[in-house]
Design a protein around this motif. Sequence first.
Motif, short mmCIF file in Angstrom:
data_model
loop_
_atom_site.label_atom_id
_atom_site.label_comp_id
_atom_site.label_asym_id
_atom_site.label_seq_id
_atom_site.Cartn_x
_atom_site.Cartn_y
_atom_site.Cartn_z
N UNK A 30 0.81 -1.22 0.00
CA UNK A 30 0.00 0.00 0.00
C UNK A 30 0.84 1.26 0.00
N UNK A 31 2.02 1.25 0.62
CA UNK A 31 2.82 2.45 0.72
C UNK A 31 3.52 2.81 -0.58
N UNK A 32 3.50 1.92 -1.57
CA UNK A 32 4.12 2.23 -2.85
C UNK A 32 3.40 3.37 -3.54
N UNK A 33 2.13 3.61 -3.21
CA UNK A 33 1.34 4.64 -3.86
C UNK A 33 1.24 5.91 -3.02
N UNK A 34 2.04 6.00 -1.98
CA UNK A 34 2.07 7.20 -1.14
C UNK A 34 3.49 7.74 -1.13
N UNK A 35 3.63 9.04 -1.36
CA UNK A 35 4.94 9.68 -1.29
C UNK A 35 4.84 10.84 -0.30
N UNK A 36 5.64 10.76 0.76
CA UNK A 36 5.61 11.77 1.82
C UNK A 36 6.80 12.71 1.64
N UNK A 37 6.50 13.98 1.37
CA UNK A 37 7.50 14.98 1.03
C UNK A 37 7.51 16.08 2.08
N UNK A 38 8.69 16.60 2.39
CA UNK A 38 8.79 17.70 3.34
C UNK A 38 9.77 18.76 2.88
N UNK A 39 9.57 19.99 3.33
CA UNK A 39 10.48 21.09 2.98
C UNK A 39 10.23 22.27 3.90
#
Length: 304
Positions: free
Chosen positions: A91-100
Amino acid sequence: MRKAWHSIREYEVLRAMILSGTTISAARQLGISQSAVSRALASLEARLQTTLFVRNGGRLTPTAEAVRLNDNLDTLFQALDGIEGKDRGAPEQLVLRIGAPPTMAHRFLHSRVIAFMRAQPQYRILFEICDSDTLLLRIAEERLDIGVSDLLSRHAGVRITPFRRSHMVCAIAEDSPLRDVEVITPEHFHDLPIITPIKRHSLRGNIDRMFARAGVSPKIAAEAATIVSILELVKANLGAAFINPFPIALSAPEGILFRPINQEMEYRTSFLTPIGAAMSAGTRSFMRYVRSGVKADQWSEPIP
């Protein structure tokens, strides 16, 4: 010949240590004692006959051998998750967690996130904006997959991959008394005010050291938490500011001029990824979109 044996607990300790950098934090993460972490680590090093961590400023920094071993363990732990029925990777392959940090997010990264989402609609994006110290911690704890920042500090659990190089510039108002000066020096500020980042900002230390080396004590008119706020004060001609021009220079604010300074202050804008986790296809793809989306400007250059 005696067969080699493997200890899942020792490998769990290795991964926890790379993530946290201290035996106390690793023990807390695994729910075991600090002494158990130390024993497991010593046993693994003895069995492999190699040093996996070296002490650096109160933290244990992983050696190249430790990082390589940890990368090789990804397949093992994914297989164990599958046996236990977790299959957390799917399931996590389709979630991308980005920060800046705020300036990087608003002045640059938003456009790259939009381009990525349009090209890769199968991914759901979680986009977090936070200060650089918080970003570093969230990456190390694997609560974010990737971050983009020009921060100067490091963390044992964070892999830093630079992709853009720039040098500190002086930002002044169009009607500043320094507008006709081609190269700014600290000595220009014996009598002129400056606007600085607040003291916990990663850029502030460089500015303070620059003036200290020049023997100049500038008049600090104001301190602000973000570069955008600093430039608003500069635009009002309340003082000059020393900043990293990337990514601000990509869309130069109206009423602001940039001038080079006579100091070699280099900044590297980098991707931040967790050392303790394998880099996903989504992370690698996002990195390519970020690299390809940087417009040319006179104040920065790509790092291959």
